[in-house]
Design a protein around this motif. Sequence first.
Motif, PDB file in Angstrom:
ATOM      1  N   PHE A 110      33.398  39.308  43.016  1.00  0.00           N
ATOM      2  CA  PHE A 110      33.093  37.948  42.576  1.00  0.00           C
ATOM      3  C   PHE A 110      32.289  37.992  41.281  1.00  0.00           C
ATOM      4  CE2 PHE A 110      33.402  37.781  47.228  1.00  0.00           C
ATOM      5  CZ  PHE A 110      34.287  36.729  47.393  1.00  0.00           C
ATOM      6  N   PRO A 111      32.221  36.856  40.571  1.00  0.00           N
ATOM      7  CA  PRO A 111      31.315  36.803  39.422  1.00  0.00           C
ATOM      8  C   PRO A 111      29.875  37.056  39.886  1.00  0.00           C
ATOM      9  CG  PRO A 111      32.816  34.932  39.396  1.00  0.00           C
ATOM     10  CD  PRO A 111      33.000  35.622  40.730  1.00  0.00           C
ATOM     11  N   ASP A 112      29.038  37.478  38.976  1.00  0.00           N
ATOM     12  CA  ASP A 112      27.639  37.793  39.280  1.00  0.00           C
ATOM     13  C   ASP A 112      26.799  36.513  39.205  1.00  0.00           C
ATOM     14  OD1 ASP A 112      25.307  39.158  39.822  1.00  0.00           O
ATOM     15  OD2 ASP A 112      25.047  39.840  37.749  1.00  0.00           O
ATOM     16  N   TYR A 113      26.879  35.705  40.265  1.00  0.00           N
ATOM     17  CA  TYR A 113      26.119  34.456  40.323  1.00  0.00           C
ATOM     18  C   TYR A 113      24.683  34.740  40.770  1.00  0.00           C
ATOM     19  CZ  TYR A 113      30.637  31.939  40.349  1.00  0.00           C
ATOM     20  OH  TYR A 113      31.876  31.435  40.047  1.00  0.00           O
ATOM     21  N   THR A 114      23.707  34.221  40.053  1.00  0.00           N
ATOM     22  CA  THR A 114      22.295  34.385  40.416  1.00  0.00           C
ATOM     23  C   THR A 114      22.033  33.836  41.813  1.00  0.00           C
ATOM     24  OG1 THR A 114      21.682  34.167  38.088  1.00  0.00           O
ATOM     25  CG2 THR A 114      19.915  33.871  39.701  1.00  0.00           C
ATOM     26  N   GLY A 115      22.708  32.769  42.190  1.00  0.00           N
ATOM     27  CA  GLY A 115      22.478  32.121  43.473  1.00  0.00           C
ATOM     28  C   GLY A 115      23.271  32.683  44.638  1.00  0.00           C
ATOM     29  N   ALA A 116      23.924  33.831  44.476  1.00  0.00           N
ATOM     30  CA  ALA A 116      24.715  34.412  45.569  1.00  0.00           C
ATOM     31  C   ALA A 116      23.810  34.655  46.778  1.00  0.00           C
ATOM     32  CB  ALA A 116      25.369  35.705  45.112  1.00  0.00           C
ATOM     33  N   ARG A 117      24.190  34.099  47.926  1.00  0.00           N
ATOM     34  CA  ARG A 117      23.337  34.142  49.115  1.00  0.00           C
ATOM     35  C   ARG A 117      23.948  34.966  50.241  1.00  0.00           C
ATOM     36  NH1 ARG A 117      21.754  28.361  51.398  1.00  0.00           N
ATOM     37  NH2 ARG A 117      23.992  28.306  51.752  1.00  0.00           N
ATOM     38  N   GLN A 118      25.207  34.751  50.537  1.00  0.00           N
ATOM     39  CA  GLN A 118      25.910  35.502  51.570  1.00  0.00           C
ATOM     40  C   GLN A 118      27.373  35.634  51.163  1.00  0.00           C
ATOM     41  OE1 GLN A 118      24.657  32.343  53.094  1.00  0.00           O
ATOM     42  NE2 GLN A 118      22.993  33.049  54.383  1.00  0.00           N
ATOM     43  N   ILE A 119      28.015  36.604  51.778  1.00  0.00           N
ATOM     44  CA  ILE A 119      29.473  36.706  51.709  1.00  0.00           C
ATOM     45  C   ILE A 119      29.959  36.648  53.143  1.00  0.00           C
ATOM     46  CG2 ILE A 119      31.442  38.194  51.176  1.00  0.00           C
ATOM     47  CD1 ILE A 119      29.766  39.289  48.828  1.00  0.00           C
ATOM     48  N   PHE A 120      30.956  35.818  53.364  1.00  0.00           N
ATOM     49  CA  PHE A 120      31.562  35.698  54.683  1.00  0.00           C
ATOM     50  C   PHE A 120      32.941  36.323  54.634  1.00  0.00           C
ATOM     51  CE2 PHE A 120      28.472  32.291  54.449  1.00  0.00           C
ATOM     52  CZ  PHE A 120      27.763  32.498  55.617  1.00  0.00           C
ATOM     53  N   GLU A 121      33.155  37.296  55.504  1.00  0.00           N
ATOM     54  CA  GLU A 121      34.447  37.956  55.621  1.00  0.00           C
ATOM     55  C   GLU A 121      35.097  37.420  56.890  1.00  0.00           C
ATOM     56  OE1 GLU A 121      35.064  42.280  54.396  1.00  0.00           O
ATOM     57  OE2 GLU A 121      34.973  42.377  56.594  1.00  0.00           O
ATOM     58  N   VAL A 122      36.316  36.930  56.769  1.00  0.00           N
ATOM     59  CA  VAL A 122      36.974  36.253  57.884  1.00  0.00           C
ATOM     60  C   VAL A 122      38.269  36.964  58.236  1.00  0.00           C
ATOM     61  CG1 VAL A 122      37.811  34.052  58.778  1.00  0.00           C
ATOM     62  CG2 VAL A 122      35.996  34.074  57.037  1.00  0.00           C
ATOM     63  N   LYS A 123      38.326  37.479  59.458  1.00  0.00           N
ATOM     64  CA  LYS A 123      39.557  38.075  59.987  1.00  0.00           C
ATOM     65  C   LYS A 123      40.361  36.938  60.605  1.00  0.00           C
ATOM     66  CE  LYS A 123      41.328  41.760  62.949  1.00  0.00           C
ATOM     67  NZ  LYS A 123      42.628  41.198  62.871  1.00  0.00           N
ATOM     68  N   LEU A 124      41.554  36.709  60.103  1.00  0.00           N
ATOM     69  CA  LEU A 124      42.352  35.554  60.502  1.00  0.00           C
ATOM     70  C   LEU A 124      43.060  35.781  61.836  1.00  0.00           C
ATOM     71  CD1 LEU A 124      43.916  34.651  57.044  1.00  0.00           C
ATOM     72  CD2 LEU A 124      41.774  33.826  58.065  1.00  0.00           C
ATOM     73  N   ASP A 125      42.966  34.771  62.704  1.00  0.00           N
ATOM     74  CA  ASP A 125      43.677  34.745  63.981  1.00  0.00           C
ATOM     75  C   ASP A 125      44.936  33.889  63.889  1.00  0.00           C
ATOM     76  OD1 ASP A 125      41.533  36.123  65.252  1.00  0.00           O
ATOM     77  OD2 ASP A 125      40.516  34.227  65.622  1.00  0.00           O
ATOM     78  N   LEU A 126      44.871  32.856  63.048  1.00  0.00           N
ATOM     79  CA  LEU A 126      45.936  31.869  62.968  1.00  0.00           C
ATOM     80  C   LEU A 126      45.910  31.215  61.598  1.00  0.00           C
ATOM     81  CD1 LEU A 126      48.092  29.972  64.339  1.00  0.00           C
ATOM     82  CD2 LEU A 126      46.154  28.536  65.022  1.00  0.00           C
ATOM     83  N   VAL A 127      47.077  30.982  61.048  1.00  0.00           N
ATOM     84  CA  VAL A 127      47.241  30.210  59.821  1.00  0.00           C
ATOM     85  C   VAL A 127      48.140  29.038  60.180  1.00  0.00           C
ATOM     86  CG1 VAL A 127      48.194  30.230  57.484  1.00  0.00           C
ATOM     87  CG2 VAL A 127      47.002  32.266  58.365  1.00  0.00           C
ATOM     88  N   GLN A 128      47.732  27.838  59.761  1.00  0.00           N
ATOM     89  CA  GLN A 128      48.511  26.653  60.086  1.00  0.00           C
ATOM     90  C   GLN A 128      48.702  25.803  58.835  1.00  0.00           C
ATOM     91  OE1 GLN A 128      46.593  23.340  61.834  1.00  0.00           O
ATOM     92  NE2 GLN A 128      48.360  22.767  63.064  1.00  0.00           N
ATOM     93  N   THR A 129      49.905  25.326  58.648  1.00  0.00           N
ATOM     94  CA  THR A 129      50.162  24.353  57.589  1.00  0.00           C
ATOM     95  C   THR A 129      50.493  23.015  58.236  1.00  0.00           C
ATOM     96  OG1 THR A 129      52.525  24.886  57.500  1.00  0.00           O
ATOM     97  CG2 THR A 129      51.063  26.071  55.976  1.00  0.00           C
TER      98      THR A 129
END
Length: 181
Positions: A110-129
């Motif tokens: 990601f860009p180097d944002y001063t305000g970066a607080r957390q990164i969320f990594e999400v393992k997908l169970d389902l994708v829906q359209t």
Amino acid sequence: MSERFDALTDQHISFIEDQHIYFVGTAANEGSVNVSPKGMDSFRVINQSLVMWLNLTGSGNETAAHLRENDRMTIMFCSFDRQPLILRLYGRATVFHPRDDGWNQRAAQFPDYTGARQIFEVKLDLVQTSCGFAVPYYQLLGERPTLNKWADGRGREGVEDYWQEKNTVSLDGKDTGIASR
């Protein structure tokens, strides 16, 4: 009108890349449900079953608090301009703070944002359209510079002080996990 998928397709990934806003939904075992809009250059598709998003410092920290009790997360993208479409990603999320092993590897994407607080990594169970026929047309005028200006003006240490002042407890009084420096 809706379709389910086990993972992202190339068409879904292309759609995500074209979007400028997405929404994140979480809930702890009890208490408030949270839905947050997200923008800027903060979302990455790692592969067809794994995504990440960079959370920037804000007035609340509900997502992090919720994940300490319940790792479910829904991310929603929707088209406001061309062909209507809603794309929901359902999965299980893991939070990474700047102090955690694995932060640097993930943050480098990601860009180097001063305000970066957390990164969320999400393992997908389902994708829906779904159709999105009732979603109105909106026109993107541009990104707001306000959050970056605020964080850059405080500097990294000032942002971390803000976390201690405003981001340690959720609306429901739950620990967000950010205070452990």
